[in-house]
Write an enzyme that holds these catalytic residues in place. Structure first.
Site, PDB file in Angstrom:
ATOM      1  N   TYR A  90       4.773  41.173  18.296  1.00  0.00           N
ATOM      2  CA  TYR A  90       3.963  40.691  17.030  1.00  0.00           C
ATOM      3  C   TYR A  90       2.965  41.533  16.599  1.00  0.00           C
ATOM      4  O   TYR A  90       1.916  40.908  15.900  1.00  0.00           O
ATOM      5  CB  TYR A  90       3.792  39.105  17.202  1.00  0.00           C
ATOM      6  CG  TYR A  90       4.993  38.384  17.082  1.00  0.00           C
ATOM      7  CD1 TYR A  90       6.107  38.120  17.947  1.00  0.00           C
ATOM      8  CD2 TYR A  90       5.597  37.591  15.707  1.00  0.00           C
ATOM      9  CE1 TYR A  90       7.158  37.513  17.794  1.00  0.00           C
ATOM     10  CE2 TYR A  90       6.497  37.019  15.470  1.00  0.00           C
ATOM     11  CZ  TYR A  90       7.366  36.803  16.679  1.00  0.00           C
ATOM     12  OH  TYR A  90       8.663  36.056  16.492  1.00  0.00           O
TER      13      TYR A  90
ATOM     14  N   HIS B 139      12.943  27.572   7.396  1.00  0.00           N
ATOM     15  CA  HIS B 139      12.387  28.566   7.742  1.00  0.00           C
ATOM     16  C   HIS B 139      13.416  29.840   7.829  1.00  0.00           C
ATOM     17  O   HIS B 139      14.461  29.927   8.445  1.00  0.00           O
ATOM     18  CB  HIS B 139      11.701  28.456   8.962  1.00  0.00           C
ATOM     19  CG  HIS B 139      10.817  29.260   9.459  1.00  0.00           C
ATOM     20  ND1 HIS B 139       9.509  29.774   8.668  1.00  0.00           N
ATOM     21  CD2 HIS B 139      10.903  30.370  10.511  1.00  0.00           C
ATOM     22  CE1 HIS B 139       8.910  30.802   9.410  1.00  0.00           C
ATOM     23  NE2 HIS B 139       9.619  31.232  10.560  1.00  0.00           N
ATOM     24  N   HIS B 140      13.139  30.932   6.899  1.00  0.00           N
ATOM     25  CA  HIS B 140      14.165  32.044   6.860  1.00  0.00           C
ATOM     26  C   HIS B 140      15.464  31.566   6.394  1.00  0.00           C
ATOM     27  O   HIS B 140      16.622  32.179   6.676  1.00  0.00           O
ATOM     28  CB  HIS B 140      14.338  32.793   8.310  1.00  0.00           C
ATOM     29  CG  HIS B 140      13.230  33.133   8.745  1.00  0.00           C
ATOM     30  ND1 HIS B 140      12.447  34.013   7.809  1.00  0.00           N
ATOM     31  CD2 HIS B 140      12.628  33.093  10.019  1.00  0.00           C
ATOM     32  CE1 HIS B 140      11.044  34.436   8.348  1.00  0.00           C
ATOM     33  NE2 HIS B 140      11.330  33.919   9.937  1.00  0.00           N
TER      34      HIS B 140
ATOM     35  N   ASP C 183      11.998  36.302  20.026  1.00  0.00           N
ATOM     36  CA  ASP C 183      10.627  35.829  19.320  1.00  0.00           C
ATOM     37  C   ASP C 183       9.661  35.523  20.356  1.00  0.00           C
ATOM     38  O   ASP C 183       8.977  34.232  20.138  1.00  0.00           O
ATOM     39  CB  ASP C 183      10.867  34.709  18.138  1.00  0.00           C
ATOM     40  CG  ASP C 183      12.016  34.997  17.317  1.00  0.00           C
ATOM     41  OD1 ASP C 183      13.174  35.127  17.694  1.00  0.00           O
ATOM     42  OD2 ASP C 183      11.718  35.465  15.965  1.00  0.00           O
TER      43      ASP C 183
ATOM     44  N   ASN D  45      12.469  41.699  12.785  1.00  0.00           N
ATOM     45  CA  ASN D  45      11.596  42.107  11.490  1.00  0.00           C
ATOM     46  C   ASN D  45      10.154  42.694  12.037  1.00  0.00           C
ATOM     47  O   ASN D  45       9.606  43.302  11.642  1.00  0.00           O
ATOM     48  CB  ASN D  45      11.444  41.239  10.427  1.00  0.00           C
ATOM     49  CG  ASN D  45      11.139  39.714  11.016  1.00  0.00           C
ATOM     50  OD1 ASN D  45      11.717  39.218  11.996  1.00  0.00           O
ATOM     51  ND2 ASN D  45      10.092  39.219  10.378  1.00  0.00           N
ATOM     52  N   HIS D  46       9.922  42.109  12.960  1.00  0.00           N
ATOM     53  CA  HIS D  46       8.512  42.331  13.738  1.00  0.00           C
ATOM     54  C   HIS D  46       8.240  43.687  14.298  1.00  0.00           C
ATOM     55  O   HIS D  46       7.427  44.169  14.696  1.00  0.00           O
ATOM     56  CB  HIS D  46       7.996  41.318  14.528  1.00  0.00           C
ATOM     57  CG  HIS D  46       7.247  40.183  13.752  1.00  0.00           C
ATOM     58  ND1 HIS D  46       6.319  39.912  13.447  1.00  0.00           N
ATOM     59  CD2 HIS D  46       7.884  39.089  13.401  1.00  0.00           C
ATOM     60  CE1 HIS D  46       5.843  38.873  12.880  1.00  0.00           C
ATOM     61  NE2 HIS D  46       7.058  38.479  12.607  1.00  0.00           N
TER      62      HIS D  46
ATOM     63  N   HIS E  59      14.777  34.705  15.155  1.00  0.00           N
ATOM     64  CA  HIS E  59      14.134  34.943  14.123  1.00  0.00           C
ATOM     65  C   HIS E  59      13.509  33.518  13.536  1.00  0.00           C
ATOM     66  O   HIS E  59      12.438  33.250  13.092  1.00  0.00           O
ATOM     67  CB  HIS E  59      15.178  35.312  12.851  1.00  0.00           C
ATOM     68  CG  HIS E  59      14.473  35.709  11.521  1.00  0.00           C
ATOM     69  ND1 HIS E  59      13.265  36.623  11.708  1.00  0.00           N
ATOM     70  CD2 HIS E  59      14.828  35.578  10.360  1.00  0.00           C
ATOM     71  CE1 HIS E  59      12.887  37.024  10.306  1.00  0.00           C
ATOM     72  NE2 HIS E  59      13.950  36.219   9.464  1.00  0.00           N
ATOM     73  N   VAL E  60      14.442  32.288  13.442  1.00  0.00           N
ATOM     74  CA  VAL E  60      14.082  31.243  13.310  1.00  0.00           C
ATOM     75  C   VAL E  60      13.448  30.578  14.558  1.00  0.00           C
ATOM     76  O   VAL E  60      14.203  30.570  15.611  1.00  0.00           O
ATOM     77  CB  VAL E  60      15.235  30.218  12.939  1.00  0.00           C
ATOM     78  CG1 VAL E  60      14.862  28.806  12.634  1.00  0.00           C
ATOM     79  CG2 VAL E  60      15.869  30.859  11.511  1.00  0.00           C
ATOM     80  N   HIS E  61      12.046  29.970  14.287  1.00  0.00           N
ATOM     81  CA  HIS E  61      11.337  29.448  15.813  1.00  0.00           C
ATOM     82  C   HIS E  61      11.869  28.409  15.776  1.00  0.00           C
ATOM     83  O   HIS E  61      11.093  27.243  15.940  1.00  0.00           O
ATOM     84  CB  HIS E  61       9.747  29.964  15.431  1.00  0.00           C
ATOM     85  CG  HIS E  61       9.318  31.211  14.918  1.00  0.00           C
ATOM     86  ND1 HIS E  61       8.277  31.508  14.441  1.00  0.00           N
ATOM     87  CD2 HIS E  61      10.101  32.478  15.235  1.00  0.00           C
ATOM     88  CE1 HIS E  61       8.209  32.745  14.379  1.00  0.00           C
ATOM     89  NE2 HIS E  61       9.520  33.100  14.741  1.00  0.00           N
TER      90      HIS E  61
ATOM     91  N   HIS F 157      19.148  39.529  15.239  1.00  0.00           N
ATOM     92  CA  HIS F 157      17.908  38.984  15.118  1.00  0.00           C
ATOM     93  C   HIS F 157      17.912  37.868  14.056  1.00  0.00           C
ATOM     94  O   HIS F 157      17.515  36.504  14.218  1.00  0.00           O
ATOM     95  CB  HIS F 157      16.732  40.012  14.677  1.00  0.00           C
ATOM     96  CG  HIS F 157      15.500  39.254  14.733  1.00  0.00           C
ATOM     97  ND1 HIS F 157      15.051  38.826  15.644  1.00  0.00           N
ATOM     98  CD2 HIS F 157      14.556  39.128  13.185  1.00  0.00           C
ATOM     99  CE1 HIS F 157      13.841  37.974  15.282  1.00  0.00           C
ATOM    100  NE2 HIS F 157      13.606  38.126  13.958  1.00  0.00           N
TER     101      HIS F 157
ATOM    102  N   ASP G 272      11.935  40.611  17.700  1.00  0.00           N
ATOM    103  CA  ASP G 272      10.393  40.148  17.624  1.00  0.00           C
ATOM    104  C   ASP G 272       9.712  40.046  18.903  1.00  0.00           C
ATOM    105  O   ASP G 272       9.694  38.941  19.776  1.00  0.00           O
ATOM    106  CB  ASP G 272      10.726  38.879  16.841  1.00  0.00           C
ATOM    107  CG  ASP G 272      10.814  38.917  15.439  1.00  0.00           C
ATOM    108  OD1 ASP G 272      11.109  40.131  14.880  1.00  0.00           O
ATOM    109  OD2 ASP G 272      10.610  38.055  14.610  1.00  0.00           O
TER     110      ASP G 272
HETATM  111 FE   LIG Z   1      11.785  37.425  13.040  1.00  0.00          FE
END
Ligand SMILES: [Fe+2]
Length: 466
Positions: free
Chosen positions: A196, A325-326, A164, A230-231, A353-355, A316, A193
């Site tokens: 972005y 988050h997610h 990410d 997903n990005h 995915h989870v930042h 991911h 990711d």
């Molecule tokens: Fe993501």
């Protein structure tokens, strides 16, 4: 009956709540370093985005390890096709070899890409430094890479882990700290990711180009193993009729999926050192009978732990996270694949995915069959450790909302930015460390000694033993 009369029903409810909470309260550590700031993008005139001088000069150079002692070199010429040739030679040789590549282009709404070149170089010597050149005339650019050692059971190898990333000031700090880490990662396992670009107006694909130029300083010199996030989907139905998922990503980054009998670049495997890496796609179908399901079902039994003792899975979306988050987004993939991870003794599953950062204990949750009520994760020494490293520093900022109290499966978690290192020392031991970006210096905030899930410290197979 007498007892029930003595206790107030509300008091009984409260007691039940306290008891159930105390059961959940045996989680691990929640790091107290918290980065709350939003991360702005680096300005477009930053040196990291600079276009190399000269008409049509090659840019955005990136490498990917191929099977069969090879690499895939990718680059873009912005104005015209230019040359597809890569000249390369080993450090101690003066003879330049040639490899010919191809180029592709794509359109996305109002954007047309440059000429994206991909060139595979095969039959390189193991453990050797090679110089390589791309470009024509005064735009020739020279880089180098080092090939890995021959695959084998006791081969030490060091992977970097980044997820990410994006293109903010924090992204730059993460990459810089990775580059200056004394552990010296030789290959980056990237957890999805990338640029972005879909967050910019009209999925501004010029942000793919800026990201490629930002990354070049590292990716031109060492391979990055790509996982789609997903990005990378870039699926926009109503506004610009862009309905081919992963179009920019799959044009820009080539992976050797066919050599592992995969039918899609979104899931594949590759061997490196003493590790067998399996890359999965969280955003492609994976239910029973789908191509990805069938591929993984057939792939896992092929892993020969006497040649590649370390079995590593990259995806991911995490299937275990205690961050809001997610939260639960990976649950369907967990239901489909987790029992295989346990059966084949996967050592570790890395996700993004989870930042934030999180490391689980060795747990599994595969006993549930709808009727038996056994739906809680339990300690399981055959299960992988799940590690989330979605903390490259993109413009969404860190994911600070955590499930409280910390669940028992979570060993360490923290909402800040950083990178990981997975340092394979031998057939039986690997040292994992997570390095937080902490205002001016990188700090090893969490670490864990892995004992290989297949081979015990005495060099005997756990599987053969039982
Ligand atoms: Fe993501």
């Amino acid at each position: 009956m007498a007892l029930l009369k003595v206790f107030d029903p509300c008091a009984i409810c409260l007691l039940c709540l306290v008891l159930s909470a105390s059961e959940l309260c045996n989680g691990g550590i929640t790091g107290n370093f918290l980065r709350k700031e939003y991360s702005p993008d680096m300005p477009l005139d930053s040196d990291v985005f600079q276009v190399p001088p000269g008409y049509n000069a090659p840019q955005q150079i990136a490498g990917f390890l191929n099977h069969d002692r090879g690499v895939i070199i990718s680059w873009i010429t912005p104005d015209e096709p230019g040359s597809d040739t890569v000249l390369y030679w080993s450090e101690n040789s003066k003879h330049k070899n040639r490899a010919e590549g191809i180029f592709v282009r794509y359109k996305f709404f109002n954007y047309t890409s440059g000429y994206i070149h991909h060139c595979t170089i095969k039959n390189l010597e193991y453990n050797t430094k090679y110089m390589y050149e791309i470009g024509i005339g005064y735009t020739i650019r020279r880089f180098w890479f080092k090939t890995p050692p021959r695959t084998g059971p006791a081969v030490p190898y060091t992977f970097g882990l980044i997820g990410d990333l994006g293109q903010t000031h924090d992204s730059n700090v993460t990459l810089t700290y990775y580059e200056s880490n004394p552990e010296k990662g030789k290959t980056v396992l990237f957890l999805g990711d990338l640029s972005y670009s879909n967050d910019y107006p009209f999925h501004d694909n010029t942000r793919w180009d800026t990201w490629g130029r930002f990354l070049e300083r590292n990716a031109a010199y060492q391979p990055w193993i790509w996982t789609a996030g997903n990005h990378e989907l870039d699926f926009v139905l109503n506004l610009y009729e862009e309905t081919t998922p992963f179009k920019p990503y799959m044009h820009r980054y080539y992976v050797p999926y066919a050599s592992s009998h995969s039918t899609s670049p979104l899931w594949y495997s590759i061997k490196r050192g003493s590790a067998y890496l399996i890359v999965l796609s969280s955003y492609s179908a994976y239910g029973k009978s789908t191509p990805q399901y069938k591929w993984l079902r057939d792939e896992l039994p092929k892993v020969d732990r006497s040649t590649t003792p370390w079995l590593i899975v990259l995806m991911h979306c995490p299937i275990y996270t205690s961050n809001w988050h997610h939260f639960m987004e990976g649950e369907t993939m967990r239901v489909v694949f987790e029992s295989w991870f346990v059966k084949y003794k996967v050592d570790v599953v890395f996700s993004g995915h989870v930042h934030a950062y999180e490391r689980s204990k060795r747990i599994s949750n595969i006993a549930y069959n709808i009727m038996n009520g056994m739906c809680t994760p339990v300690d399981d020494q055959s299960a992988p450790v799940y590690i989330t490293i979605g903390d490259g520093g993109n413009h969404d900022g860190p994911a600070i909302g955590m499930v409280e109290p910390q669940p028992s499966f979570s060993a360490y978690r923290e909402a800040s930015f950083g990178h990981g290192i997975f340092d394979i020392k031998s057939r039986t031991h690997a040292y994992f460390s997570w390095h937080r970006n902490q205002d001016g210096y990188a700090v090893e905030a969490d670490s864990f000694w892995f004992h290989n899930s297949y081979w015990n410290p005495l060099g005997k197979s756990f599987v053969a033993q039982y």
